[in-house]
Design a protein around this motif. Structure first.
Motif, PDB file in Angstrom:
ATOM      1  N   LYS A 146       0.850  -1.186   0.000  1.00 50.67           N
ATOM      2  CA  LYS A 146       0.000   0.000   0.000  1.00 50.67           C
ATOM      3  C   LYS A 146       0.886   1.236   0.000  1.00 50.67           C
ATOM      4  O   LYS A 146       1.897   1.294   0.695  1.00 50.67           O
ATOM      5  CB  LYS A 146      -0.909   0.015   1.227  1.00 50.67           C
ATOM      6  CG  LYS A 146      -1.913  -1.110   1.221  1.00 50.67           C
ATOM      7  CD  LYS A 146      -2.793  -1.021   2.425  1.00 50.67           C
ATOM      8  CE  LYS A 146      -3.807  -2.159   2.430  1.00 50.67           C
ATOM      9  NZ  LYS A 146      -4.644  -2.116   3.619  1.00 50.67           N
ATOM     10  N   LYS A 147       0.482   2.198  -0.757  1.00 47.45           N
ATOM     11  CA  LYS A 147       1.239   3.427  -0.835  1.00 47.45           C
ATOM     12  C   LYS A 147       0.851   4.298   0.351  1.00 47.45           C
ATOM     13  O   LYS A 147      -0.318   4.631   0.532  1.00 47.45           O
ATOM     14  CB  LYS A 147       0.932   4.154  -2.153  1.00 47.45           C
ATOM     15  CG  LYS A 147       1.775   5.362  -2.379  1.00 47.45           C
ATOM     16  CD  LYS A 147       1.477   5.954  -3.737  1.00 47.45           C
ATOM     17  CE  LYS A 147       2.334   7.166  -3.984  1.00 47.45           C
ATOM     18  NZ  LYS A 147       2.055   7.767  -5.267  1.00 47.45           N
ATOM     19  N   THR A 148       1.829   4.604   1.145  1.00 46.07           N
ATOM     20  CA  THR A 148       1.558   5.452   2.312  1.00 46.07           C
ATOM     21  C   THR A 148       2.255   6.782   2.099  1.00 46.07           C
ATOM     22  O   THR A 148       3.379   6.841   1.605  1.00 46.07           O
ATOM     23  CB  THR A 148       2.079   4.799   3.602  1.00 46.07           C
ATOM     24  OG1 THR A 148       3.483   4.577   3.454  1.00 46.07           O
ATOM     25  CG2 THR A 148       1.368   3.496   3.885  1.00 46.07           C
ATOM     26  N   THR A 149       1.595   7.822   2.467  1.00 47.94           N
ATOM     27  CA  THR A 149       2.172   9.149   2.358  1.00 47.94           C
ATOM     28  C   THR A 149       2.258   9.753   3.753  1.00 47.94           C
ATOM     29  O   THR A 149       1.325   9.631   4.554  1.00 47.94           O
ATOM     30  CB  THR A 149       1.331  10.067   1.456  1.00 47.94           C
ATOM     31  OG1 THR A 149      -0.005  10.111   1.968  1.00 47.94           O
ATOM     32  CG2 THR A 149       1.321   9.550   0.031  1.00 47.94           C
ATOM     33  N   ILE A 150       3.346  10.345   4.016  1.00 51.62           N
ATOM     34  CA  ILE A 150       3.552  11.004   5.305  1.00 51.62           C
ATOM     35  C   ILE A 150       3.586  12.495   5.037  1.00 51.62           C
ATOM     36  O   ILE A 150       4.372  12.984   4.227  1.00 51.62           O
ATOM     37  CB  ILE A 150       4.876  10.542   5.944  1.00 51.62           C
ATOM     38  CG1 ILE A 150       4.836   9.029   6.175  1.00 51.62           C
ATOM     39  CG2 ILE A 150       5.124  11.277   7.249  1.00 51.62           C
ATOM     40  CD1 ILE A 150       6.149   8.454   6.633  1.00 51.62           C
ATOM     41  N   LYS A 151       2.727  13.195   5.731  1.00 51.61           N
ATOM     42  CA  LYS A 151       2.658  14.634   5.548  1.00 51.61           C
ATOM     43  C   LYS A 151       3.367  15.306   6.717  1.00 51.61           C
ATOM     44  O   LYS A 151       3.065  15.043   7.872  1.00 51.61           O
ATOM     45  CB  LYS A 151       1.207  15.108   5.482  1.00 51.61           C
ATOM     46  CG  LYS A 151       0.475  14.600   4.272  1.00 51.61           C
ATOM     47  CD  LYS A 151      -0.926  15.132   4.220  1.00 51.61           C
ATOM     48  CE  LYS A 151      -1.664  14.590   3.003  1.00 51.61           C
ATOM     49  NZ  LYS A 151      -3.043  15.071   2.938  1.00 51.61           N
ATOM     50  N   LYS A 152       4.303  16.148   6.371  1.00 53.81           N
ATOM     51  CA  LYS A 152       5.027  16.922   7.373  1.00 53.81           C
ATOM     52  C   LYS A 152       4.801  18.387   7.093  1.00 53.81           C
ATOM     53  O   LYS A 152       4.675  18.800   5.935  1.00 53.81           O
ATOM     54  CB  LYS A 152       6.530  16.633   7.297  1.00 53.81           C
ATOM     55  CG  LYS A 152       6.910  15.253   7.740  1.00 53.81           C
ATOM     56  CD  LYS A 152       8.411  15.117   7.732  1.00 53.81           C
ATOM     57  CE  LYS A 152       8.845  13.736   8.175  1.00 53.81           C
ATOM     58  NZ  LYS A 152      10.301  13.607   8.155  1.00 53.81           N
TER      59      LYS A 152
END
Length: 170
Positions: free
Chosen positions: A85-91
């Motif tokens: 699964k493509k996970t995106t981390i937002k900072k």
């Protein structure tokens, strides 16, 4: 006395070099006669064959560097239908604030040389023309906001509003 020591040293050096030369040249000129065996080669003799030594490497249970027992883990192979699964981390990205450097307008400066006087214990007077006004400056002396910081043979270093520049003789 010195002649005798020099002659003795020369003789020692010559004998050492003579010994070295005889050892080096003896392998070419002074060959020892060796007896040769006149045996015929027998083709019926068997030659000893060297068999390869093979062994199996087993799992090592102890780590020799950490001196700990290692554990073996069973690795499960992923199935063909499993997808990552493509996970995106937002900072939060903070904007970088760039400090605007204050533009300092230097006055027109020319360096004309120095005056060295013997009666003032070798203290130098530097001749500097600032906005067409001639100033005589000493080391760390301030005039019109300009401070003389260092003196070199062919140049000087001036400080104006905490900014340094080097000026050469003109």
């Amino acid at each position: 006395m010195k002649k005798k020591i020099n002659i003795a040293l020369i003789l020692v050096v010559l004998t050492v070099w003579g010994f070295v030369a005889s050892k080096a040249l003896s392998q070419y000129f002074f060959l020892d006669k060796k007896t040769t065996n006149n045996q015929q080669f027998d083709s019926r003799q068997s030659i000893n064959k060297i068999n390869k030594d093979t062994f199996a490497l087993g799992n090592i249970t102890r780590d020799p560097f950490l001196n700990k027992e290692s554990r073996t883990y069973a690795v499960a192979t992923p199935s063909k239908n499993a997808y990552f699964k493509k996970t995106t981390i937002k900072k939060e990205v903070k904007p970088i604030v760039v400090k605007q450097k204050e533009i300092i307008n230097w006055p027109q400066i020319t360096y004309h040389g120095y005056i060295n006087s013997k009666d003032r214990n070798g203290e130098l007077l530097i001749l500097v023309n600032v906005d067409k006004k001639l100033h005589k400056l000493k080391l760390n002396q301030q005039s019109d906001g300009i401070t003389l910081k260092k003196v070199y043979k062919d140049s000087i270093e001036l400080d104006f509003n905490r900014e340094k520049k080097i000026f050469r003789i003109q």
